[in-house]
Design a protein around this motif. Structure first.
Motif, PDB file in Angstrom:
ATOM      1  N   UNK A 194      33.203  47.770  36.576  1.00  0.00           N
ATOM      2  CA  UNK A 194      33.169  46.470  37.241  1.00  0.00           C
ATOM      3  C   UNK A 194      34.598  46.074  37.595  1.00  0.00           C
ATOM      4  N   UNK A 195      34.744  44.906  38.202  1.00  0.00           N
ATOM      5  CA  UNK A 195      36.060  44.397  38.546  1.00  0.00           C
ATOM      6  C   UNK A 195      36.713  43.586  37.445  1.00  0.00           C
ATOM      7  N   UNK A 196      36.105  43.514  36.273  1.00  0.00           N
ATOM      8  CA  UNK A 196      36.676  42.753  35.162  1.00  0.00           C
ATOM      9  C   UNK A 196      37.836  43.511  34.531  1.00  0.00           C
ATOM     10  N   UNK A 197      38.783  42.754  33.961  1.00  0.00           N
ATOM     11  CA  UNK A 197      39.959  43.405  33.410  1.00  0.00           C
ATOM     12  C   UNK A 197      39.616  44.310  32.233  1.00  0.00           C
ATOM     13  N   UNK A 198      38.731  43.873  31.382  1.00  0.00           N
ATOM     14  CA  UNK A 198      38.360  44.687  30.230  1.00  0.00           C
ATOM     15  C   UNK A 198      37.833  46.044  30.626  1.00  0.00           C
ATOM     16  N   UNK A 199      37.060  46.094  31.694  1.00  0.00           N
ATOM     17  CA  UNK A 199      36.521  47.379  32.146  1.00  0.00           C
ATOM     18  C   UNK A 199      37.612  48.243  32.779  1.00  0.00           C
ATOM     19  N   UNK A 200      38.530  47.623  33.502  1.00  0.00           N
ATOM     20  CA  UNK A 200      39.662  48.377  34.048  1.00  0.00           C
ATOM     21  C   UNK A 200      40.505  48.949  32.915  1.00  0.00           C
ATOM     22  N   UNK A 201      40.792  48.146  31.898  1.00  0.00           N
ATOM     23  CA  UNK A 201      41.591  48.600  30.763  1.00  0.00           C
ATOM     24  C   UNK A 201      40.912  49.780  30.068  1.00  0.00           C
ATOM     25  N   UNK A 202      39.612  49.688  29.890  1.00  0.00           N
ATOM     26  CA  UNK A 202      38.877  50.759  29.218  1.00  0.00           C
ATOM     27  C   UNK A 202      38.862  52.044  30.038  1.00  0.00           C
ATOM     28  N   UNK A 269      40.017  37.692  34.275  1.00  0.00           N
ATOM     29  CA  UNK A 269      39.308  38.657  35.114  1.00  0.00           C
ATOM     30  C   UNK A 269      39.697  38.593  36.590  1.00  0.00           C
ATOM     31  N   UNK A 270      40.145  37.438  37.071  1.00  0.00           N
ATOM     32  CA  UNK A 270      40.505  37.338  38.481  1.00  0.00           C
ATOM     33  C   UNK A 270      41.981  37.485  38.764  1.00  0.00           C
ATOM     34  N   UNK A 271      42.798  37.722  37.727  1.00  0.00           N
ATOM     35  CA  UNK A 271      44.256  37.691  37.877  1.00  0.00           C
ATOM     36  C   UNK A 271      44.790  39.079  38.220  1.00  0.00           C
ATOM     37  N   UNK A 272      44.485  39.552  39.432  1.00  0.00           N
ATOM     38  CA  UNK A 272      44.863  40.909  39.805  1.00  0.00           C
ATOM     39  C   UNK A 272      46.365  41.073  40.041  1.00  0.00           C
ATOM     40  N   UNK A 273      47.134  39.985  40.036  1.00  0.00           N
ATOM     41  CA  UNK A 273      48.590  40.138  40.088  1.00  0.00           C
ATOM     42  C   UNK A 273      49.106  40.858  38.845  1.00  0.00           C
ATOM     43  N   UNK A 274      48.274  40.966  37.785  1.00  0.00           N
ATOM     44  CA  UNK A 274      48.646  41.680  36.567  1.00  0.00           C
ATOM     45  C   UNK A 274      48.276  43.170  36.635  1.00  0.00           C
ATOM     46  N   UNK A 275      47.617  43.611  37.692  1.00  0.00           N
ATOM     47  CA  UNK A 275      47.139  44.991  37.703  1.00  0.00           C
ATOM     48  C   UNK A 275      48.276  45.971  37.904  1.00  0.00           C
ATOM     49  N   UNK A 276      48.331  46.986  37.051  1.00  0.00           N
ATOM     50  CA  UNK A 276      49.276  48.081  37.175  1.00  0.00           C
ATOM     51  C   UNK A 276      48.672  49.283  36.467  1.00  0.00           C
ATOM     52  N   UNK A 277      49.221  50.449  36.738  1.00  0.00           N
ATOM     53  CA  UNK A 277      48.727  51.681  36.129  1.00  0.00           C
ATOM     54  C   UNK A 277      49.897  52.454  35.540  1.00  0.00           C
ATOM     55  N   UNK A 278      49.862  52.731  34.240  1.00  0.00           N
ATOM     56  CA  UNK A 278      48.870  52.354  33.238  1.00  0.00           C
ATOM     57  C   UNK A 278      48.769  50.829  33.094  1.00  0.00           C
ATOM     58  N   UNK A 312      46.092  42.938  49.635  1.00  0.00           N
ATOM     59  CA  UNK A 312      45.800  44.139  48.868  1.00  0.00           C
ATOM     60  C   UNK A 312      45.614  43.845  47.380  1.00  0.00           C
ATOM     61  N   UNK A 313      46.018  42.659  46.945  1.00  0.00           N
ATOM     62  CA  UNK A 313      45.777  42.262  45.556  1.00  0.00           C
ATOM     63  C   UNK A 313      44.474  41.479  45.418  1.00  0.00           C
ATOM     64  N   UNK A 314      43.727  41.361  46.503  1.00  0.00           N
ATOM     65  CA  UNK A 314      42.459  40.622  46.467  1.00  0.00           C
ATOM     66  C   UNK A 314      41.356  41.485  45.862  1.00  0.00           C
ATOM     67  N   UNK A 315      40.240  40.838  45.501  1.00  0.00           N
ATOM     68  CA  UNK A 315      39.123  41.542  44.907  1.00  0.00           C
ATOM     69  C   UNK A 315      39.271  41.655  43.406  1.00  0.00           C
TER      70      UNK A 315
END
Length: 459
Positions: A194-202, A269-278, A312-315
């Motif tokens: 899903x698009x939730x942070x917990x699922x991305x982290x997992x 869950x909506x704060x995609x400005x925090x998204x990075x990999x790892x 690009x940080x949307x969604x």
């Protein structure tokens, strides 16, 4: 000798610690470091008082994206933001620009885009992609500081990942070169459910980082190549690097401000400005990273500045671009948490300036010492501020630090002894070849001199 500039501070961060010192500058380099009250013949004498004087930060992990994706970021905007954050040298990553820096022609195109528009000094990494091992010697001869590879998808199609065998072939093609590796095991990653942070982290577990570092360690073991693990995010990664170092292998690591100052608990869950990999992980992982820094297992802190247009940080976290923009905020962000944990300014300087300079062989910067470049920062270490996105100078002011209270304000940045600011860029392009030549060049007359005793500094 009449000095061009003298800067005095009761909190000058020198290689042997903080001291009250006067730093004299002549022809862009540090000519003397003497006790604070020493009288010096100079055109300009600036007293910072209790504001700290630091060497300029050297950020060896920045995505400028120009040419080709200049609408994401560019050399003018990225270097202006870096200077505002006390950074005086950046080394640009080989991907997100089009073309990526995977051959000498692409490097020349990037250098042409950067020339005469940079507010601070800029160097370049080369890139390793499938099939370009034969291009690496020419890239090295052209002056890149080393080579970056991904073991998993990079996020852009023109920079595909390599296998461990391909990384081995690349390492053998340029003996003695430094290799940077985005180390996540692709076989242990999966698409978020899903698009939730917990699922991305997992979807990107710490074991994937540790497994990939073990594979990179094997490449170093087989070839003797220097391997530097990028943006370590997990305690398991620290342990894997420590194991390689215990074996005596040339494996080092870096981490980033967002892993040291933010945790998964900060991310809604909506704060995609925090998204990075790892991804940004747990408090326990953050504690392990700080422990790795204190122990010297992790040697460097770098921004991994990777901005993109807001759309690009949307969604959700399953779709948004994975990059954090922080080059202007790295120093205060790190200092805020470092001070809370009992670290001192010399520690921060070591992690963000001295060790990063050493990583790429830029031995003429990274410290306030005689003969070094006069890349300097006036840093008010006890002032606090709230991050306002409107004050950020990179192209798209999207950042996870918006609204956060940070400690430490950059009051002024000097590049080769001249204040950085305004619309007159003075940064230069630096290469590994030029850095090597600078080490063997004779010093101008007067360098290395002192008045009434150098404050612990010699050339």
């Amino acid at each position: 000798m009449t000095l061009d500039l003298v800067i005095r501070s009761r909190r000058a961060v020198l290689p042997n610690g903080e001291a009250a010192a006067a730093v004299g500058v002549q022809d862009g380099r540090i000519a003397v470091v003497v006790p604070y009250g020493t009288r010096l013949d100079t055109l300009t004498d600036l007293d910072l008082g209790d504001t700290a004087l630091l060497p300029g930060m050297v950020d060896t992990h920045v995505h400028v994206n120009e040419p080709g994706r200049t609408h994401w970021e560019g050399f003018a905007s990225a270097t202006r933001a870096a200077a505002a954050g006390g950074v005086t040298t950046v080394v640009d990553m080989p991907l997100n620009s089009v073309p990526p820096t995977t051959d000498a022609a692409a490097l020349a195109a990037k250098q042409a885009a950067a020339r005469d528009v940079c507010h601070i000094d800029v160097g370049f990494w080369g890139g390793v992609v499938p099939g370009n091992a034969a291009d690496l010697p020419e890239l090295r001869a052209a002056g890149v500081f080393g080579f970056k590879a991904f073991l998993t998808e990079s996020g852009v199609p023109e920079f595909p990942p390599v296998t461990v065998d391909e990384l081995t072939v690349a390492a053998m093609a340029v003996p003695g070169a430094l290799f940077l590796v985005h180390a996540e095991d692709p076989d242990m990653l999966r698409d978020p459910v899903s698009g939730r942070y917990g699922d991305f982290l997992a979807s990107r577990p710490p074991v994937a980082e540790a497994s990939a570092i073990a594979a990179v360690t094997e490449v170093s073991r087989r070839t003797g190549a220097r391997m530097h693990i990028l943006h370590v995010s997990a305690g398991a990664g620290v342990e894997a690097i420590a194991a390689a170092q215990h074996e005596g292998l040339a494996v080092t690591g870096e981490t980033c401000p967002h892993y040291l100052t933010l945790t998964a608990d900060d991310v809604s869950d909506g704060a995609t400005e925090f998204k990075c990999c790892p991804p940004i992980r747990s408090w326990a992982d953050q504690d392990a990273l700080w422990g790795g820094l204190r122990a010297g297992v992790i040697s460097c802190i770098v921004s991994d500045h990777s901005p993109s247009p807001p759309e690009l940080k949307a969604g959700g976290f399953d779709q948004a671009w994975g990059g954090i923009a922080s080059v202007q905020l790295s120093l205060p962000a790190v200092w805020t948490e470092a001070a809370r944990r009992g670290a001192q300014l010399p520690d921060v300087v070591r992690w963000q300036s001295a060790n990063t300079s050493a990583l790429v062989g830029l031995h003429d910067r990274g410290a306030i010492r005689v003969s070094a470049r006069a890349d300097l920062v006036a840093f008010d270490a006890d002032a606090w501020f709230t991050v306002d996105s409107g004050d950020l100078l990179h192209r798209h002011p999207v950042t996870p630090y918006a609204g956060r209270r940070l400690r430490g304000v950059v009051r002024q940045t000097w590049l080769a002894g001249r204040p950085v600011g305004g619309d007159r860029p003075a940064g230069q392009l630096v290469t590994a070849r030029a850095a090597s030549a600078a080490l063997s060049a004779p010093r101008p007359d007067g360098y290395g001199s002192s008045v009434d005793g150098v404050a612990g500094q010699q050339p």
